[in-house]
Motif scaffolding. Structure first.
Motif, PDB file in Angstrom:
ATOM      1  N   LYS A  53       0.843  -1.196   0.000  1.00 48.95           N
ATOM      2  CA  LYS A  53       0.000   0.000   0.000  1.00 48.95           C
ATOM      3  C   LYS A  53       0.877   1.244   0.000  1.00 48.95           C
ATOM      4  N   PRO A  54       0.494   2.243  -0.767  1.00 46.06           N
ATOM      5  CA  PRO A  54       1.304   3.472  -0.789  1.00 46.06           C
ATOM      6  C   PRO A  54       1.246   4.220   0.544  1.00 46.06           C
ATOM      7  N   LEU A  55       2.346   4.869   0.873  1.00 43.05           N
ATOM      8  CA  LEU A  55       2.374   5.719   2.065  1.00 43.05           C
ATOM      9  C   LEU A  55       1.582   6.996   1.830  1.00 43.05           C
ATOM     10  N   ILE A  56       1.673   7.531   0.614  1.00 45.42           N
ATOM     11  CA  ILE A  56       0.965   8.761   0.275  1.00 45.42           C
ATOM     12  C   ILE A  56      -0.300   8.355  -0.466  1.00 45.42           C
ATOM     13  N   LYS A  57      -1.443   8.588   0.154  1.00 46.46           N
ATOM     14  CA  LYS A  57      -2.704   8.053  -0.341  1.00 46.46           C
ATOM     15  C   LYS A  57      -3.497   8.990  -1.244  1.00 46.46           C
ATOM     16  N   ASN A  58      -3.199  10.292  -1.197  1.00 48.77           N
ATOM     17  CA  ASN A  58      -3.967  11.233  -2.011  1.00 48.77           C
ATOM     18  C   ASN A  58      -3.190  12.533  -2.199  1.00 48.77           C
ATOM     19  N   GLU A  59      -3.755  13.444  -2.981  1.00 47.48           N
ATOM     20  CA  GLU A  59      -3.086  14.709  -3.287  1.00 47.48           C
ATOM     21  C   GLU A  59      -2.848  15.557  -2.045  1.00 47.48           C
ATOM     22  N   GLU A  60      -3.812  15.582  -1.142  1.00 46.04           N
ATOM     23  CA  GLU A  60      -3.669  16.394   0.072  1.00 46.04           C
ATOM     24  C   GLU A  60      -2.488  15.912   0.909  1.00 46.04           C
ATOM     25  N   LYS A  86      -0.237  22.800  -8.243  1.00 48.26           N
ATOM     26  CA  LYS A  86      -0.778  21.865  -9.233  1.00 48.26           C
ATOM     27  C   LYS A  86      -0.206  20.497  -8.900  1.00 48.26           C
ATOM     28  N   VAL A  87      -1.081  19.509  -8.803  1.00 48.64           N
ATOM     29  CA  VAL A  87      -0.659  18.147  -8.468  1.00 48.64           C
ATOM     30  C   VAL A  87      -1.101  17.221  -9.592  1.00 48.64           C
ATOM     31  N   HIS A  88      -0.153  16.460 -10.102  1.00 51.42           N
ATOM     32  CA  HIS A  88      -0.438  15.455 -11.116  1.00 51.42           C
ATOM     33  C   HIS A  88       0.102  14.132 -10.613  1.00 51.42           C
ATOM     34  N   LYS A  89      -0.706  13.076 -10.747  1.00 53.80           N
ATOM     35  CA  LYS A  89      -0.245  11.740 -10.370  1.00 53.80           C
ATOM     36  C   LYS A  89      -0.044  10.944 -11.646  1.00 53.80           C
ATOM     37  N   ILE A  90       1.166  10.470 -11.840  1.00 51.70           N
ATOM     38  CA  ILE A  90       1.496   9.644 -12.986  1.00 51.70           C
ATOM     39  C   ILE A  90       2.130   8.372 -12.437  1.00 51.70           C
ATOM     40  N   GLU A  91       1.485   7.254 -12.705  1.00 50.18           N
ATOM     41  CA  GLU A  91       1.884   5.961 -12.156  1.00 50.18           C
ATOM     42  C   GLU A  91       1.959   6.087 -10.641  1.00 50.18           C
ATOM     43  N   GLN A  92       3.124   5.823 -10.040  1.00 40.51           N
ATOM     44  CA  GLN A  92       3.239   5.892  -8.579  1.00 40.51           C
ATOM     45  C   GLN A  92       3.875   7.197  -8.104  1.00 40.51           C
ATOM     46  N   TYR A  93       3.910   8.210  -8.967  1.00 36.12           N
ATOM     47  CA  TYR A  93       4.612   9.449  -8.650  1.00 36.12           C
ATOM     48  C   TYR A  93       3.660  10.638  -8.617  1.00 36.12           C
ATOM     49  N   TYR A  94       3.910  11.504  -7.659  1.00 36.33           N
ATOM     50  CA  TYR A  94       3.216  12.787  -7.602  1.00 36.33           C
ATOM     51  C   TYR A  94       4.185  13.850  -8.095  1.00 36.33           C
ATOM     52  N   ILE A  95       3.743  14.607  -9.093  1.00 38.00           N
ATOM     53  CA  ILE A  95       4.511  15.732  -9.605  1.00 38.00           C
ATOM     54  C   ILE A  95       3.761  16.978  -9.158  1.00 38.00           C
ATOM     55  N   ILE A  96       4.390  17.762  -8.320  1.00 35.54           N
ATOM     56  CA  ILE A  96       3.725  18.920  -7.716  1.00 35.54           C
ATOM     57  C   ILE A  96       4.522  20.160  -8.074  1.00 35.54           C
TER      58      ILE A  96
END
Length: 127
Positions: A53-60, A86-96
């Motif tokens: 399970k990912p540690l970071i679950k959402n944009e917030e 601006k938050v974009h999720k691509i695969e398992q990465y958050y680009i902020i």
């Protein structure tokens, strides 16, 4: 004689307390080094060993993770001007990235973090 026994007892007790404190402090850095070595060895074999399970679950949550990092690096005033992010999720990465009002001169930060272990893959600030 009684004073000598009291002084000897005090010195012995004090020495025991210091030894107990030394044992706690002495093992700290060695233990930390062993933990680091183990974590790096495990990461080489499986970069996502933290869990399925990912540690970071959402944009917030992603914003809560990166904000202290970018504020610490670039300063609170500079980063506050770049809200909303601006938050974009691509695969398992958050680009902020930060945003600027239209007509502003300058650039914004960009940070990329891995959702599985919160590792920062990239951090920059454009001009």
């Amino acid at each position: 004689m009684r004073k000598l026994v009291i002084i000897f007892s005090f010195v012995l007790l004090n020495n025991c307390i210091v030894k107990a404190q030394e044992n706690r402090v002495d093992t700290g850095k060695k233990f930390a080094q062993k933990e680091l070595d183990l974590a790096l060895a495990i990461e080489k074999e499986n970069p996502n060993y933290v869990g399925v399970k990912p540690l970071i679950k959402n944009e917030e949550m992603a914003i809560q993770v990166i904000e202290p990092i970018v504020v610490g690096k670039y300063g609170k005033e500079r980063i506050e001007l770049q809200k909303p992010y601006k938050v974009h999720k691509i695969e398992q990465y958050y680009i902020i990235s930060g945003t600027l009002p239209f007509g502003s001169i300058g650039g914004t930060f960009v940070i990329i973090i891995d959702e599985t272990n919160a590792r920062v893959l990239h951090l920059t600030h454009y001009k």
